[in-house]
Design a protein around this motif. Structure first.
Motif, PDB file in Angstrom:
ATOM      1  N   GLY A  19      10.313   2.969  18.035  1.00  0.00           N
ATOM      2  CA  GLY A  19      10.449   3.145  19.473  1.00  0.00           C
ATOM      3  C   GLY A  19      11.788   3.759  19.835  1.00  0.00           C
ATOM      4  N   ASN A  20      12.018   3.889  21.119  1.00  0.00           N
ATOM      5  CA  ASN A  20      13.265   4.442  21.641  1.00  0.00           C
ATOM      6  C   ASN A  20      13.995   3.375  22.440  1.00  0.00           C
ATOM      7  OD1 ASN A  20      12.907   7.192  20.742  1.00  0.00           O
ATOM      8  ND2 ASN A  20      11.291   7.334  22.262  1.00  0.00           N
ATOM      9  N   LEU A  21      15.315   3.406  22.348  1.00  0.00           N
ATOM     10  CA  LEU A  21      16.124   2.497  23.153  1.00  0.00           C
ATOM     11  C   LEU A  21      16.181   3.020  24.583  1.00  0.00           C
ATOM     12  CD1 LEU A  21      19.108   1.875  20.710  1.00  0.00           C
ATOM     13  CD2 LEU A  21      17.227   0.325  21.228  1.00  0.00           C
ATOM     14  N   LEU A  22      16.250   2.146  25.539  1.00  0.00           N
ATOM     15  CA  LEU A  22      16.379   2.531  26.943  1.00  0.00           C
ATOM     16  C   LEU A  22      17.859   2.528  27.313  1.00  0.00           C
ATOM     17  CD1 LEU A  22      13.452   0.399  28.374  1.00  0.00           C
ATOM     18  CD2 LEU A  22      13.427   2.819  27.711  1.00  0.00           C
ATOM     19  N   GLU A  23      18.215   3.296  28.331  1.00  0.00           N
ATOM     20  CA  GLU A  23      19.623   3.441  28.710  1.00  0.00           C
ATOM     21  C   GLU A  23      20.292   2.114  29.040  1.00  0.00           C
ATOM     22  OE1 GLU A  23      20.703   6.576  31.398  1.00  0.00           O
ATOM     23  OE2 GLU A  23      19.071   7.831  30.664  1.00  0.00           O
ATOM     24  N   HIS A  24      19.564   1.140  29.553  1.00  0.00           N
ATOM     25  CA  HIS A  24      20.188  -0.141  29.907  1.00  0.00           C
ATOM     26  C   HIS A  24      20.352  -1.070  28.702  1.00  0.00           C
ATOM     27  CE1 HIS A  24      15.861  -1.049  30.260  1.00  0.00           C
ATOM     28  NE2 HIS A  24      16.207  -2.280  29.897  1.00  0.00           N
ATOM     29  N   ASP A  25      19.811  -0.683  27.516  1.00  0.00           N
ATOM     30  CA  ASP A  25      19.991  -1.485  26.307  1.00  0.00           C
ATOM     31  C   ASP A  25      21.461  -1.423  25.876  1.00  0.00           C
ATOM     32  OD1 ASP A  25      20.153  -1.944  23.327  1.00  0.00           O
ATOM     33  OD2 ASP A  25      18.026  -2.363  23.636  1.00  0.00           O
ATOM     34  N   PRO A  26      22.084  -2.559  25.535  1.00  0.00           N
ATOM     35  CA  PRO A  26      23.495  -2.556  25.151  1.00  0.00           C
ATOM     36  C   PRO A  26      23.794  -1.725  23.898  1.00  0.00           C
ATOM     37  CG  PRO A  26      22.533  -4.739  24.821  1.00  0.00           C
ATOM     38  CD  PRO A  26      21.498  -3.897  25.514  1.00  0.00           C
ATOM     39  N   ASN A  27      22.792  -1.450  23.074  1.00  0.00           N
ATOM     40  CA  ASN A  27      23.000  -0.646  21.865  1.00  0.00           C
ATOM     41  C   ASN A  27      22.816   0.852  22.100  1.00  0.00           C
ATOM     42  OD1 ASN A  27      23.470  -2.835  20.046  1.00  0.00           O
ATOM     43  ND2 ASN A  27      21.295  -3.316  20.235  1.00  0.00           N
ATOM     44  N   TYR A  28      22.314   1.227  23.270  1.00  0.00           N
ATOM     45  CA  TYR A  28      22.022   2.628  23.573  1.00  0.00           C
ATOM     46  C   TYR A  28      23.292   3.462  23.455  1.00  0.00           C
ATOM     47  CZ  TYR A  28      20.329   6.784  26.006  1.00  0.00           C
ATOM     48  OH  TYR A  28      19.973   8.065  26.326  1.00  0.00           O
ATOM     49  N   GLY A  29      23.233   4.514  22.648  1.00  0.00           N
ATOM     50  CA  GLY A  29      24.346   5.443  22.512  1.00  0.00           C
ATOM     51  C   GLY A  29      25.468   4.976  21.596  1.00  0.00           C
ATOM     52  N   GLN A  30      25.346   3.795  21.021  1.00  0.00           N
ATOM     53  CA  GLN A  30      26.384   3.294  20.115  1.00  0.00           C
ATOM     54  C   GLN A  30      26.363   4.093  18.806  1.00  0.00           C
ATOM     55  OE1 GLN A  30      28.697   0.806  20.774  1.00  0.00           O
ATOM     56  NE2 GLN A  30      27.856   1.057  22.824  1.00  0.00           N
ATOM     57  N   PRO A  31      27.523   4.301  18.188  1.00  0.00           N
ATOM     58  CA  PRO A  31      27.536   5.027  16.906  1.00  0.00           C
ATOM     59  C   PRO A  31      26.917   4.183  15.794  1.00  0.00           C
ATOM     60  CG  PRO A  31      29.745   4.276  17.485  1.00  0.00           C
ATOM     61  CD  PRO A  31      28.845   3.929  18.640  1.00  0.00           C
ATOM     62  N   VAL A  32      25.939   4.748  15.104  1.00  0.00           N
ATOM     63  CA  VAL A  32      25.248   4.078  14.003  1.00  0.00           C
ATOM     64  C   VAL A  32      24.921   5.111  12.922  1.00  0.00           C
ATOM     65  CG1 VAL A  32      24.238   2.237  15.409  1.00  0.00           C
ATOM     66  CG2 VAL A  32      23.005   4.368  15.128  1.00  0.00           C
ATOM     67  N   ILE A  33      24.392   4.640  11.819  1.00  0.00           N
ATOM     68  CA  ILE A  33      23.916   5.527  10.749  1.00  0.00           C
ATOM     69  C   ILE A  33      22.410   5.348  10.648  1.00  0.00           C
ATOM     70  CG2 ILE A  33      23.993   6.004   8.270  1.00  0.00           C
ATOM     71  CD1 ILE A  33      26.912   5.125   8.322  1.00  0.00           C
ATOM     72  N   CYS A  34      21.689   6.456  10.667  1.00  0.00           N
ATOM     73  CA  CYS A  34      20.228   6.418  10.615  1.00  0.00           C
ATOM     74  C   CYS A  34      19.756   5.733   9.340  1.00  0.00           C
ATOM     75  CB  CYS A  34      19.657   7.831  10.691  1.00  0.00           C
ATOM     76  SG  CYS A  34      17.848   7.883  10.625  1.00  0.00           S
ATOM     77  N   TYR A  35      18.822   4.822   9.492  1.00  0.00           N
ATOM     78  CA  TYR A  35      18.272   4.056   8.375  1.00  0.00           C
ATOM     79  C   TYR A  35      17.567   4.960   7.367  1.00  0.00           C
ATOM     80  CZ  TYR A  35      15.516   0.454   5.980  1.00  0.00           C
ATOM     81  OH  TYR A  35      14.947  -0.366   5.046  1.00  0.00           O
ATOM     82  N   VAL A  36      16.880   6.004   7.838  1.00  0.00           N
ATOM     83  CA  VAL A  36      16.083   6.852   6.952  1.00  0.00           C
ATOM     84  C   VAL A  36      16.901   7.973   6.320  1.00  0.00           C
ATOM     85  CG1 VAL A  36      14.117   8.453   6.838  1.00  0.00           C
ATOM     86  CG2 VAL A  36      13.929   6.328   8.127  1.00  0.00           C
ATOM     87  N   CYS A  37      17.658   8.738   7.119  1.00  0.00           N
ATOM     88  CA  CYS A  37      18.346   9.922   6.577  1.00  0.00           C
ATOM     89  C   CYS A  37      19.834   9.702   6.321  1.00  0.00           C
ATOM     90  CB  CYS A  37      18.134  11.124   7.497  1.00  0.00           C
ATOM     91  SG  CYS A  37      18.962  11.001   9.105  1.00  0.00           S
ATOM     92  N   ASP A  38      20.375   8.526   6.653  1.00  0.00           N
ATOM     93  CA  ASP A  38      21.779   8.174   6.406  1.00  0.00           C
ATOM     94  C   ASP A  38      22.775   9.097   7.099  1.00  0.00           C
ATOM     95  OD1 ASP A  38      21.230   5.927   4.783  1.00  0.00           O
ATOM     96  OD2 ASP A  38      20.921   7.228   3.037  1.00  0.00           O
ATOM     97  N   VAL A  39      22.410   9.647   8.247  1.00  0.00           N
ATOM     98  CA  VAL A  39      23.293  10.525   9.005  1.00  0.00           C
ATOM     99  C   VAL A  39      23.863   9.759  10.199  1.00  0.00           C
ATOM    100  CG1 VAL A  39      23.349  12.631  10.414  1.00  0.00           C
ATOM    101  CG2 VAL A  39      22.037  12.585   8.295  1.00  0.00           C
ATOM    102  N   PRO A  40      25.186   9.861  10.439  1.00  0.00           N
ATOM    103  CA  PRO A  40      25.757   9.224  11.636  1.00  0.00           C
ATOM    104  C   PRO A  40      25.187   9.855  12.907  1.00  0.00           C
ATOM    105  CG  PRO A  40      27.491   9.921  10.113  1.00  0.00           C
ATOM    106  CD  PRO A  40      26.197  10.508   9.623  1.00  0.00           C
ATOM    107  N   HIS A  41      24.950   9.031  13.910  1.00  0.00           N
ATOM    108  CA  HIS A  41      24.424   9.521  15.183  1.00  0.00           C
ATOM    109  C   HIS A  41      24.614   8.454  16.237  1.00  0.00           C
ATOM    110  CE1 HIS A  41      20.752   6.966  15.363  1.00  0.00           C
ATOM    111  NE2 HIS A  41      20.956   6.924  14.067  1.00  0.00           N
TER     112      HIS A  41
END
Length: 97
Positions: A19-41
């Motif tokens: 699914g997709n995070l919604l803008e009001h989710d506290p994690n929305y837009g936080q820097p993370v590393i993709c679980y599948v491709c290991d790319v920061p985003h």
């Protein structure tokens, strides 16, 4: 019991929901590393993995980049969860001997 819907993938008692995070989710837009491709985003998408193969019924929420959230299949999440590439490499080395 979990309600399985069309589009859910079940392999050895593991269910993946994406699914997709919604803008009001506290994690929305936080820097993370993709679980599948290991790319920061920035956190925009996610997968929830429900492992029903144990008595503990473990659930994991993992971040997905926008590309993986929209383009990958649940199979890619499952392959990462089960560490399929490492298993294939190990089996390949065993076959060489």
């Amino acid at each position: 019991m979990h309600n399985v819907k069309e589009g859910d993938v079940i392999v050895h008692s593991v269910i993946v929901h994406r699914g997709n995070l919604l803008e009001h989710d506290p994690n929305y837009g936080q820097p993370v590393i993709c679980y599948v491709c290991d790319v920061p985003h920035k956190a925009l998408g996610f997968a929830r993995i429900e492992d029903q193969s144990s008595n503990t019924f473990d659930t994991f929420a993992v971040p997905l980049c926008q590309s993986c959230a929209s383009a990958i299949t649940d199979d890619a999440v499952l392959r990462k969860f089960w560490n399929v590439e490492a298993i294939q490499a190990l089996l390949g080395k065993q076959m060489e001997h």
